[in-house]
Design an enzyme around this catalytic site. Structure first.
Site, PDB file in Angstrom:
ATOM      1  NE  ARG A  33     -26.788  -9.250 -15.827  1.00  0.00           N
ATOM      2  CZ  ARG A  33     -28.070  -8.875 -15.725  1.00  0.00           C
ATOM      3  NH1 ARG A  33     -28.830  -8.886 -16.785  1.00  0.00           N
ATOM      4  NH2 ARG A  33     -28.573  -8.516 -14.578  1.00  0.00           N
ATOM      5  CG  HIS A  76     -34.842   4.796 -22.116  1.00  0.00           C
ATOM      6  ND1 HIS A  76     -35.119   3.707 -21.320  1.00  0.00           N
ATOM      7  CD2 HIS A  76     -34.935   5.884 -21.314  1.00  0.00           C
ATOM      8  CE1 HIS A  76     -35.359   4.114 -20.084  1.00  0.00           C
ATOM      9  NE2 HIS A  76     -35.245   5.424 -20.056  1.00  0.00           N
ATOM     10  CD  GLU A 123     -41.293   4.618 -27.169  1.00  0.00           C
ATOM     11  OE1 GLU A 123     -40.808   3.498 -27.380  1.00  0.00           O
ATOM     12  OE2 GLU A 123     -41.877   4.915 -26.112  1.00  0.00           O
TER      13      GLU A 123
HETATM   14  C1  GRF Z   1     -41.490   1.243 -25.316  1.00  0.00           C
HETATM   15  O1  GRF Z   1     -41.980   2.376 -24.652  1.00  0.00           O
HETATM   16  C2  GRF Z   1     -39.979   1.243 -25.310  1.00  0.00           C
HETATM   17  O2  GRF Z   1     -39.427   2.511 -25.444  1.00  0.00           O
HETATM   18  C3  GRF Z   1     -39.684   0.693 -23.931  1.00  0.00           C
HETATM   19  O3  GRF Z   1     -40.653  -0.310 -23.734  1.00  0.00           O
HETATM   20  C4  GRF Z   1     -41.793  -0.034 -24.542  1.00  0.00           C
HETATM   21  C5  GRF Z   1     -41.968  -1.211 -25.439  1.00  0.00           C
HETATM   22  O4  GRF Z   1     -43.133  -1.149 -26.218  1.00  0.00           O
HETATM   23  N1  GRF Z   1     -38.317   0.268 -23.820  1.00  0.00           N
HETATM   24  P1  GRF Z   1     -43.324  -2.101 -27.448  1.00  0.00           P
HETATM   25  O5  GRF Z   1     -43.043  -3.530 -26.968  1.00  0.00           O
HETATM   26  O6  GRF Z   1     -42.399  -1.691 -28.546  1.00  0.00           O
HETATM   27  O7  GRF Z   1     -44.776  -1.951 -27.827  1.00  0.00           O
END
Ligand code: GRF
Length: 208
Positions: A65, A109, A174
């Protein structure tokens, strides 16, 4: 102009939303690079089509990592970012990486943190019988899906929702809150006191 680097692992719809709003709303910033840990991350194509630099740092090519994090940081540094946005970036970043970008590393998230950090958030929210769900933009700390909360969205959970239906409802929000939070960041509107973020950008929540 502030310089934004976005890290993705897959589809990149949040990345797309950020690129679009940054250009359309004339932020004092530009997305200078999109980096992925997988060559097949679909979002890379979209970024390249927009003339944005892309690169792949494949986690499988690194023994540990720490090695991966160091290679990733090197690739990021080539673009001298002011802020690094994790947008569906599915690797856990180690403490040295997080320290290096402390205060300028953002994540989204798909849950109302601090509830449901980690994977399968929608499944877990449904199993818990939650009546609302949502998403959180936060500053990254070395604890997974944890850190000062910048903005949240809240959506209803409807009877009969399955994981896909709930994920889609949350994802639409989002695409609203991540660009907004990032805009406040590049406009220097965020302040953090004792782990609590305040800002002069407007409401810190989107209620759907
Ligand atoms: C989103 O729901 C984000 O919150 C999560 O993974 C998903 C990614 O979607 N961490 P994208 O690649 O932005 O379409």
């Amino acid at each position: 102009m502030k310089r934004i680097v976005i890290l993705i692992s897959g589809r990149g719809s949040n990345m797309e939303a950020i690129i679009e709003r940054c250009a359309a709303d004339r932020w004092p910033a530009q997305v200078v690079a999109v980096l992925a840990n997988r060559a097949d991350a679909a979002g890379l194509r979209h970024a390249a089509d927009r003339g944005i630099a892309t690169a792949v740092v494949d986690h499988r090519a690194h023994a540990s990592r720490e090695d991966f994090d160091a290679a990733l940081a090197e690739a990021i540094e080539a673009h001298a970012p002011d802020v690094v946005a994790l947008a569906g970036f599915m690797r856990i970043l180690g403490p040295a990486f997080v320290r290096r970008y402390e205060g300028r590393l953002l994540n989204i998230h798909p849950s109302l943190l601090p509830a449901f950090p980690g994977l399968h958030t929608h499944r877990r929210a449904l199993a818990a019988g939650c009546k609302v769900a949502g998403a959180t933009v936060h500053l990254v700390t070395s604890e997974l899906d944890h850190g000062p909360i910048v903005m949240q969205s809240v959506v209803p959970v409807h009877p009969g929702d399955d994981e896909q239906a709930l994920a889609a409802r949350v994802l639409a929000t989002e695409h609203v809150i991540y660009p907004l939070a990032l805009r406040w960041f590049v406009e220097d509107r965020l302040r953090i006191d004792d782990g609590v973020v305040s800002h002069t950008g407007g409401a810190s929540q989107v209620l759907v």
